[in-house]
Design a protein around this motif. Structure first.
Motif, PDB file in Angstrom:
ATOM      1  N   ILE A 139     -67.807  18.277  82.485  1.00 49.97           N
ATOM      2  CA  ILE A 139     -68.926  19.195  82.620  1.00 49.97           C
ATOM      3  C   ILE A 139     -68.396  20.406  83.375  1.00 49.97           C
ATOM      4  CG2 ILE A 139     -69.794  18.103  84.763  1.00 49.97           C
ATOM      5  CD1 ILE A 139     -72.666  18.765  83.635  1.00 49.97           C
ATOM      6  N   THR A 140     -68.764  21.580  82.928  1.00 47.32           N
ATOM      7  CA  THR A 140     -68.226  22.789  83.521  1.00 47.32           C
ATOM      8  C   THR A 140     -69.079  23.270  84.695  1.00 47.32           C
ATOM      9  OG1 THR A 140     -69.479  24.381  82.215  1.00 47.32           O
ATOM     10  CG2 THR A 140     -67.484  23.461  81.206  1.00 47.32           C
ATOM     11  N   TYR A 141     -68.567  24.284  85.364  1.00 47.81           N
ATOM     12  CA  TYR A 141     -69.265  24.890  86.487  1.00 47.81           C
ATOM     13  C   TYR A 141     -70.646  25.409  86.084  1.00 47.81           C
ATOM     14  CZ  TYR A 141     -67.465  29.048  84.193  1.00 47.81           C
ATOM     15  OH  TYR A 141     -67.160  30.008  83.261  1.00 47.81           O
ATOM     16  N   SER A 142     -70.820  25.743  84.800  1.00 48.86           N
ATOM     17  CA  SER A 142     -72.099  26.271  84.317  1.00 48.86           C
ATOM     18  C   SER A 142     -72.989  25.193  83.706  1.00 48.86           C
ATOM     19  CB  SER A 142     -71.852  27.377  83.295  1.00 48.86           C
ATOM     20  OG  SER A 142     -71.182  26.852  82.168  1.00 48.86           O
ATOM     21  N   GLY A 143     -72.483  23.974  83.626  1.00 50.92           N
ATOM     22  CA  GLY A 143     -73.273  22.872  83.107  1.00 50.92           C
ATOM     23  C   GLY A 143     -73.032  22.524  81.652  1.00 50.92           C
ATOM     24  N   SER A 144     -72.114  23.233  81.003  1.00 46.72           N
ATOM     25  CA  SER A 144     -71.750  22.871  79.630  1.00 46.72           C
ATOM     26  C   SER A 144     -70.916  21.598  79.638  1.00 46.72           C
ATOM     27  CB  SER A 144     -70.958  24.002  78.986  1.00 46.72           C
ATOM     28  OG  SER A 144     -71.716  25.178  78.950  1.00 46.72           O
ATOM     29  N   THR A 145     -70.942  20.895  78.525  1.00 48.90           N
ATOM     30  CA  THR A 145     -70.188  19.648  78.438  1.00 48.90           C
ATOM     31  C   THR A 145     -69.273  19.638  77.218  1.00 48.90           C
ATOM     32  OG1 THR A 145     -72.032  18.612  77.273  1.00 48.90           O
ATOM     33  CG2 THR A 145     -71.897  18.246  79.656  1.00 48.90           C
ATOM     34  N   ASN A 146     -68.242  18.786  77.301  1.00 54.92           N
ATOM     35  CA  ASN A 146     -67.323  18.577  76.196  1.00 54.92           C
ATOM     36  C   ASN A 146     -66.837  17.146  76.281  1.00 54.92           C
ATOM     37  OD1 ASN A 146     -65.737  19.180  73.957  1.00 54.92           O
ATOM     38  ND2 ASN A 146     -64.019  19.880  75.200  1.00 54.92           N
ATOM     39  N   TYR A 147     -66.809  16.447  75.150  1.00 50.20           N
ATOM     40  CA  TYR A 147     -66.471  15.031  75.153  1.00 50.20           C
ATOM     41  C   TYR A 147     -65.325  14.728  74.209  1.00 50.20           C
ATOM     42  CZ  TYR A 147     -71.212  14.846  77.093  1.00 50.20           C
ATOM     43  OH  TYR A 147     -72.346  15.052  77.856  1.00 50.20           O
ATOM     44  N   SER A 148     -64.612  13.646  74.517  1.00 44.00           N
ATOM     45  CA  SER A 148     -63.599  13.142  73.607  1.00 44.00           C
ATOM     46  C   SER A 148     -64.262  12.750  72.296  1.00 44.00           C
ATOM     47  CB  SER A 148     -62.926  11.915  74.226  1.00 44.00           C
ATOM     48  OG  SER A 148     -62.171  11.236  73.263  1.00 44.00           O
ATOM     49  N   PRO A 149     -63.682  13.173  71.176  1.00 46.32           N
ATOM     50  CA  PRO A 149     -64.296  12.832  69.881  1.00 46.32           C
ATOM     51  C   PRO A 149     -64.465  11.326  69.677  1.00 46.32           C
ATOM     52  CG  PRO A 149     -62.647  14.542  69.608  1.00 46.32           C
ATOM     53  CD  PRO A 149     -62.540  14.077  71.021  1.00 46.32           C
ATOM     54  N   SER A 150     -63.536  10.551  70.202  1.00 45.44           N
ATOM     55  CA  SER A 150     -63.590   9.103  69.990  1.00 45.44           C
ATOM     56  C   SER A 150     -64.700   8.433  70.802  1.00 45.44           C
ATOM     57  CB  SER A 150     -62.245   8.472  70.339  1.00 45.44           C
ATOM     58  OG  SER A 150     -61.969   8.636  71.720  1.00 45.44           O
ATOM     59  N   LEU A 151     -65.197   9.117  71.827  1.00 51.17           N
ATOM     60  CA  LEU A 151     -66.226   8.538  72.688  1.00 51.17           C
ATOM     61  C   LEU A 151     -67.524   9.331  72.667  1.00 51.17           C
ATOM     62  CD1 LEU A 151     -63.967   7.753  75.773  1.00 51.17           C
ATOM     63  CD2 LEU A 151     -64.916   6.081  74.192  1.00 51.17           C
ATOM     64  N   LYS A 152     -67.545  10.417  71.937  1.00 56.39           N
ATOM     65  CA  LYS A 152     -68.653  11.371  72.007  1.00 56.39           C
ATOM     66  C   LYS A 152     -70.013  10.738  71.709  1.00 56.39           C
ATOM     67  CE  LYS A 152     -70.026  15.914  70.273  1.00 56.39           C
ATOM     68  NZ  LYS A 152     -69.632  17.065  69.406  1.00 56.39           N
ATOM     69  N   SER A 153     -70.037   9.828  70.753  1.00 55.99           N
ATOM     70  CA  SER A 153     -71.320   9.252  70.342  1.00 55.99           C
ATOM     71  C   SER A 153     -71.934   8.365  71.423  1.00 55.99           C
ATOM     72  CB  SER A 153     -71.145   8.440  69.056  1.00 55.99           C
ATOM     73  OG  SER A 153     -70.278   7.348  69.274  1.00 55.99           O
ATOM     74  N   ARG A 154     -71.112   7.945  72.397  1.00 63.76           N
ATOM     75  CA  ARG A 154     -71.603   7.022  73.433  1.00 63.76           C
ATOM     76  C   ARG A 154     -71.637   7.646  74.824  1.00 63.76           C
ATOM     77  NH1 ARG A 154     -68.848   2.361  74.626  1.00 63.76           N
ATOM     78  NH2 ARG A 154     -66.799   3.076  73.917  1.00 63.76           N
ATOM     79  N   THR A 155     -71.225   8.897  74.937  1.00 72.43           N
ATOM     80  CA  THR A 155     -70.993   9.496  76.257  1.00 72.43           C
ATOM     81  C   THR A 155     -72.008  10.583  76.592  1.00 72.43           C
ATOM     82  OG1 THR A 155     -68.623   9.130  75.972  1.00 72.43           O
ATOM     83  CG2 THR A 155     -69.274  10.645  77.718  1.00 72.43           C
TER      84      THR A 155
END
Length: 121
Positions: free
Chosen positions: A53-69
């Motif tokens: 999660i970034t300083y501004s609140g945006s998020t980015n997830y690993s593609p392999s875990l994205k559906s559960r994270t």
């Protein structure tokens, strides 16, 4: 000196949701140009980036875990939280939170000590 500390249950049952919190001191999670990550290391394997999660609140997830994270934050408590749903024994690992600068998101300059999470019935 920035310090990170993970907290949460050490044992989670299969199919449940793993929830961990990282409490940050010595610096704000809203400070410009820093990312706040979750990383894990299963027994006998290498580290795996889960997401940030970034300083501004945006998020980015690993593609392999994205559906559960899901990663969220509470700026009033200077904390960010990981939720990983539908866990299986393969999610057993030491989970770390860490900080990195936005210009080199994989270069972590501060880490928590890590917390063991075991998925078992």
């Amino acid at each position: 000196q920035v310090q990170l500390q993970e907290s949460g249950p050490g044992l989670v049952k299969p199919s449940q949701t793993l929830s961990l919190t990282c409490t940050v001191s010595g610096g704000s999670i809203t400070t410009n140009n820093y990312y706040w990550s979750w990383i894990r290391q299963p027994p006998g394997k290498g580290q795996e980036w889960i997401g940030y999660i970034t300083y501004s609140g945006s998020t980015n997830y690993s593609p392999s875990l994205k559906s559960r994270t899901s990663i969220s934050r509470d700026t009033s408590k200077n904390q960010f939280t990981l939720q990983l749903s539908s866990v299986t024994p393969e999610d057993t690992a030491v989970y770390y939170c860490a900080r990195s600068p936005a210009w080199v998101a994989t270069m972590y300059d501060y880490w928590g000590q890590g917390t063991q999470v075991t998925v078992s019935s």
